[in-house]
Design a protein around this motif. Structure first.
Motif, mmCIF file in Angstrom:
data_model
loop_
_atom_site.group_PDB
_atom_site.id
_atom_site.type_symbol
_atom_site.label_atom_id
_atom_site.label_comp_id
_atom_site.label_asym_id
_atom_site.label_seq_id
_atom_site.Cartn_x
_atom_site.Cartn_y
_atom_site.Cartn_z
ATOM 1 N N ARG A 186 -6.031 15.454 -55.049
ATOM 2 C CA ARG A 186 -4.754 15.411 -54.335
ATOM 3 C C ARG A 186 -4.125 16.801 -54.283
ATOM 4 O O ARG A 186 -3.573 17.220 -53.255
ATOM 5 C CB ARG A 186 -3.810 14.438 -55.049
ATOM 6 C CG ARG A 186 -2.532 14.142 -54.282
ATOM 7 C CD ARG A 186 -1.470 13.579 -55.198
ATOM 8 N NE ARG A 186 -1.069 14.552 -56.205
ATOM 9 C CZ ARG A 186 -0.264 15.581 -55.966
ATOM 10 N NH1 ARG A 186 0.206 15.798 -54.749
ATOM 11 N NH2 ARG A 186 0.068 16.412 -56.940
ATOM 12 N N ALA A 189 -5.494 19.150 -51.615
ATOM 13 C CA ALA A 189 -4.949 18.899 -50.277
ATOM 14 C C ALA A 189 -3.642 19.651 -50.086
ATOM 15 O O ALA A 189 -3.363 20.193 -49.010
ATOM 16 C CB ALA A 189 -4.739 17.404 -50.060
ATOM 17 N N GLU A 190 -2.830 19.704 -51.149
ATOM 18 C CA GLU A 190 -1.551 20.425 -51.076
ATOM 19 C C GLU A 190 -1.765 21.929 -50.955
ATOM 20 O O GLU A 190 -1.017 22.627 -50.272
ATOM 21 C CB GLU A 190 -0.699 20.127 -52.313
ATOM 22 C CG GLU A 190 0.115 18.863 -52.219
ATOM 23 C CD GLU A 190 1.190 18.815 -53.284
ATOM 24 O OE1 GLU A 190 2.041 19.738 -53.316
ATOM 25 O OE2 GLU A 190 1.176 17.881 -54.091
ATOM 26 N N GLU A 192 -4.173 23.462 -49.500
ATOM 27 C CA GLU A 192 -4.583 23.776 -48.123
ATOM 28 C C GLU A 192 -5.461 25.026 -48.038
ATOM 29 O O GLU A 192 -5.198 25.922 -47.241
ATOM 30 C CB GLU A 192 -3.351 23.943 -47.222
ATOM 31 C CG GLU A 192 -2.506 22.681 -47.118
ATOM 32 C CD GLU A 192 -1.270 22.899 -46.263
ATOM 33 O OE1 GLU A 192 -0.851 24.072 -46.109
ATOM 34 O OE2 GLU A 192 -0.733 21.918 -45.745
ATOM 35 N N ALA A 218 -7.844 13.840 -48.955
ATOM 36 C CA ALA A 218 -7.695 15.300 -48.905
ATOM 37 C C ALA A 218 -8.523 15.889 -47.767
ATOM 38 O O ALA A 218 -8.049 16.754 -47.015
ATOM 39 C CB ALA A 218 -8.117 15.909 -50.233
ATOM 40 N N ALA A 221 -6.933 15.589 -44.500
ATOM 41 C CA ALA A 221 -5.859 16.566 -44.266
ATOM 42 C C ALA A 221 -6.428 17.900 -43.793
ATOM 43 O O ALA A 221 -5.809 18.612 -43.004
ATOM 44 C CB ALA A 221 -5.045 16.764 -45.546
ATOM 45 N N PHE A 222 -7.632 18.247 -44.267
ATOM 46 C CA PHE A 222 -8.244 19.522 -43.879
ATOM 47 C C PHE A 222 -8.780 19.504 -42.447
ATOM 48 O O PHE A 222 -8.811 20.528 -41.779
ATOM 49 C CB PHE A 222 -9.388 19.872 -44.845
ATOM 50 C CG PHE A 222 -8.926 20.499 -46.118
ATOM 51 C CD1 PHE A 222 -8.530 21.822 -46.161
ATOM 52 C CD2 PHE A 222 -8.859 19.760 -47.287
ATOM 53 C CE1 PHE A 222 -8.101 22.408 -47.337
ATOM 54 C CE2 PHE A 222 -8.434 20.333 -48.473
ATOM 55 C CZ PHE A 222 -8.049 21.666 -48.500
#
Length: 229
Positions: A186, A189-190, A192, A218, A221-222
């Protein structure tokens, strides 16, 4: 101090220049002198000057000087300055808040690590470092025997948004505790950072369904084509 007083260099005299019709250069010099005098009676007139001036250079100088006093009474003024439209003012305010050493402002400092100005982000990293919140300090906690301490360290590294934290969190993705591995996925993902894509792909085969879930989320999100297969 007595000699300066005899020369007319006093807190009252310099503070009066901030309210009068002095030029910008004279006001900047007055702020500098107030900082050098170190008299806490200067805090109030400096705070008033910060609230009334629109010049970014003067604002930044006042904020920097207020930070030198390390006076908790300046906190609200510095918090307001940390939201200023000018990056030089925000950077000065974030640096000053770090010198206060008050843990109640860490939320503001964490927010500043995502500022669109590199100077502000650097100031936030330095200020958090003064409070013991840095990649170097937290990296040690990632290997703490206590799994809760490791999770807290990984979560805080994600909030820092410091690129130097990425390799540390990637390493935590192989932690012996599935809760730490899930938090690491997680956190990546933050952060980035594309360096995390391949390790997250590998985490899709983790024995824990929670880790696989966090890794998949995650990777979504990328939006990296490498994860499609």
């Amino acid at each position: 101090r007595q000699v300066l007083t005899d020369m007319g260099v006093t807190t009252g005299a310099e503070a009066a220049k901030l309210e009068g019709s002095a030029t910008l250069e004279e006001k900047l010099r007055a702020v500098d002198v107030l900082g050098r005098l170190g008299d806490h009676k200067a805090v109030e007139p400096l705070a008033k000057a910060l609230a009334s001036t629109k010049d970014p250079a003067l604002k930044a100088k006042v904020v920097e000087t207020l930070g030198q006093f390390k006076d908790r009474n300046t906190e609200n003024a510095l918090l307001d300055a940390s939201r200023d439209s000018q990056p030089e003012v925000r950077a000065a305010a974030i640096s000053a808040l770090g010198r206060l050493g008050d843990s109640s402002v860490t939320g503001t400092l964490f927010d500043a690590t995502r500022d669109n100005s590199e100077d502000v982000r650097d100031a936030a990293f330095r200020s958090l470092g003064l409070m013991g919140i840095s990649v170097e300090r937290l990296s040690a906690d990632v290997t703490n025997p206590n799994w809760q301490a490791r999770i807290t360290a990984v979560s805080t590294l994600a909030r820092l948004r410091d690129p130097r934290a990425v390799p540390v969190v990637i390493t935590a993705l192989k932690d012996s505790d599935e809760r730490v591995r899930a938090e690491s996925a997680r956190a990546l993902a933050e952060l980035e950072d594309n360096r995390a894509v391949q390790p997250l792909i590998e985490a899709l085969t983790d024995p824990s369904p929670n880790v696989r879930f966090q890794a998949a989320a995650a990777l979504g999100a990328f939006k990296d084509h490498r994860s499609v297969g």
